[in-house]
Design a protein around this motif. Structure first.
Motif: not given
Length: 511
Positions: A173-179
């Motif tokens: 969730k964190e890395i795809f939120s940044a994307y």
């Protein structure tokens, strides 16, 4: 008369107070007769709370219990407000499409959504129709194709970030939120955030603050009865932290001013620039009367920019993370998706806008994820006039809700609904199923205007990652996941997985 009052066991003041309390009690409970008069069953409400106390395990859990006990049409109360819940697909089609002119508005939440005033989410009637007509062309296929190179760049950055994290446990969730933040910022406003490498960027921290909103505020607003809740409107009460919404509002206004002061933006293709082309300055003059013509006011540009930024951030990131989770638990489906990606890249030479539209199985995986974890567990419409539909009487002013999560988990519509089966969205199975059984993006003219951009963003991210990596479970992977107690698809505790290099040639996977 005065002598008689002296004979009462209580003083006149206490009697008057008792009478006032009695009338106030009747005022609070009077709406609780609504569904009984309409012949509609449902759970018994509690004074002030209605059925809110039953939401403690999640509104979707409560909805499923009611659906099983009372059928596909039932009534509930949020505070003293009656809400007609409709899970019958024929009624949903009638309300959202065939008789849309009688149900074209959403619930008015007053000052709660004030930061997003002027947005499609808030607007009503002719204003909504005008703004929708101005915004829809900005998200056409031709415009999305022009924006797709920006999405590709962000997806390549995502792959680079995952390369550095390979083998480690990652909260997807964190890395795809940044994307998602990078995509929305670049495609909507031409702003390069690089949130993947700058997780503490103000855009990221303020967006997180908005989605960590205090749900107690929402419950308080709805449960506090009139006339006291009108004070919230006077105070400008809202669900969202003011410092965070002000940050995005001022950012949009600043970018707008820069664009208007510069002559170098005429060829720019992003959401904000396309809306600026539809700007009608006459609509900025609130005191002006008469025919103002088509186009958007400044407030409408700001409101829709903020909605676009924030809704495109959280729900999209959750969906990518949840699809990765489902693929990690279903390696056979993941290999089939990777094989499809490999063949498309071999044929086209690269993953671009056209290639993504050939990834049919990957889209099936995304849709199946959105079935299990819909972006909104409910959506609503308000009845504007007394209406009779298929023997059901819906009075004017009634708030109608559609329990999306429940419909998506109805075993009559979706056998073994908790299982991840992308084949449910094959052309053959879709042709045999009522289209209103899948309501992730809503239904009818008021369906999500940004769904094509969302699917492009989701599929391109997954395709770029699956071309290089395999999603696998790790020690911190929870099975099953715990959905947050809100109306979205947020997960409690994160979506933890690992990525490994894809060693096997995906083209060797049997289809």
């Amino acid at each position: 008369m005065a002598a008689m009052l002296h004979l009462l066991p209580l003083s006149p003041s206490w009697v008057l107070l008792g009478v006032c309390l009695l009338f106030y009690y009747l005022y609070l409970t009077w709406p609780f007769r609504t569904f009984k008069k309409l012949g509609i069953s449902g759970p018994k409400p509690v004074l002030n709370f209605g059925n809110f106390l039953s939401y403690k395990k999640g509104s979707h859990v409560f909805d499923m219990d009611c659906y099983k006990k009372y059928g596909k049409v039932y009534g509930i109360y949020e505070g003293r407000q009656p809400i007609l819940m409709i899970g019958d697909l024929g009624l949903i089609k009638e309300i959202t499409v065939k008789q849309f002119h009688k149900f074209n508005n959403r619930q008015d939440l007053g000052s709660i959504l004030k930061p997003f005033a002027g947005s499609l989410f808030v607007l009503k009637d002719t204003d909504w129709k005008r703004v929708r007509g101005a915004i829809s062309p900005t998200l056409s296929s031709s415009k999305l194709k022009q924006m797709s190179t920006l999405v590709e760049k962000c997806a390549d950055g995502l792959v680079s970030s995952l390369t550095q994290e390979r083998g480690a446990m990652i909260d997807m969730k964190e890395i795809f939120s940044a994307y998602a933040m990078d995509v929305i910022s670049s495609t909507a406003f031409g702003v390069d955030i690089d949130a993947l490498n700058n997780p503490d960027h103000p855009f990221v921290t303020h967006a997180k603050a908005i989605f960590d909103m205090n749900l107690l505020k929402m419950y308080l607003y709805i449960m506090v009865p009139p006339p006291f809740n009108y004070l919230f409107t006077l105070w400008g009460f809202t669900f969202f932290p003011k410092f965070a919404t002000d940050f995005f509002k001022h950012t949009v206004e600043r970018v707008m001013k820069m664009r208007q002061d510069s002559a170098d933006n005429t060829e720019r293709v992003d959401f904000l620039q396309l809306m600026l082309k539809a700007h009608n300055k006459h609509r900025d003059e609130t005191a002006r009367s008469g025919t103002l013509g088509p186009g958007l006011s400044k407030q409408e540009i700001v409101g829709n920019s903020m909605i676009f930024w924030l809704v495109g951030y959280d729900t999209t990131a959750n969906t990518i993370a949840l699809t990765a989770y489902n693929l990690a638990l279903s390696q056979e489906a993941q290999d089939r998706a990777a094989g499809e990606i490999h063949r498309v890249v071999q044929n086209r030479g690269k993953l671009d806008y056209e290639a993504v539209h050939e990834l049919h199985y990957l889209e099936m995986c995304v849709n199946e994820t959105l079935r299990i974890y819909p972006g909104a567990k409910r959506f609503d419409r308000v009845c504007r006039e007394d209406t009779d539909i298929n023997g059901l009487h819906i009075p004017a002013g009634m708030n109608v809700n559609f329990p999306v999560w429940v419909i998506h988990h109805d075993p009559e519509l979706w056998p073994e609904p908790d299982k991840f089966r992308p084949e449910r969205f094959s052309k053959e199975e879709m042709a045999c199923r009522d289209p209103y059984a899948f309501l992730t993006f809503g239904a009818g003219p008021r369906a999500c205007v940004g769904m094509r951009l969302a699917m492009l963003e989701i599929k391109l991210a997954l395709a770029k990652v699956l071309e290089k990596f395999r999603f696998v479970t790790c020690e911190k992977t929870e099975v099953p996941l715990r959905l947050a107690n809100n109306n979205g698809n947020k997960v409690e505790g994160g979506v933890w997985l690992k990525v490994e290099s894809r060693n096997q040639d995906p083209s060797s996977v049997n289809m």
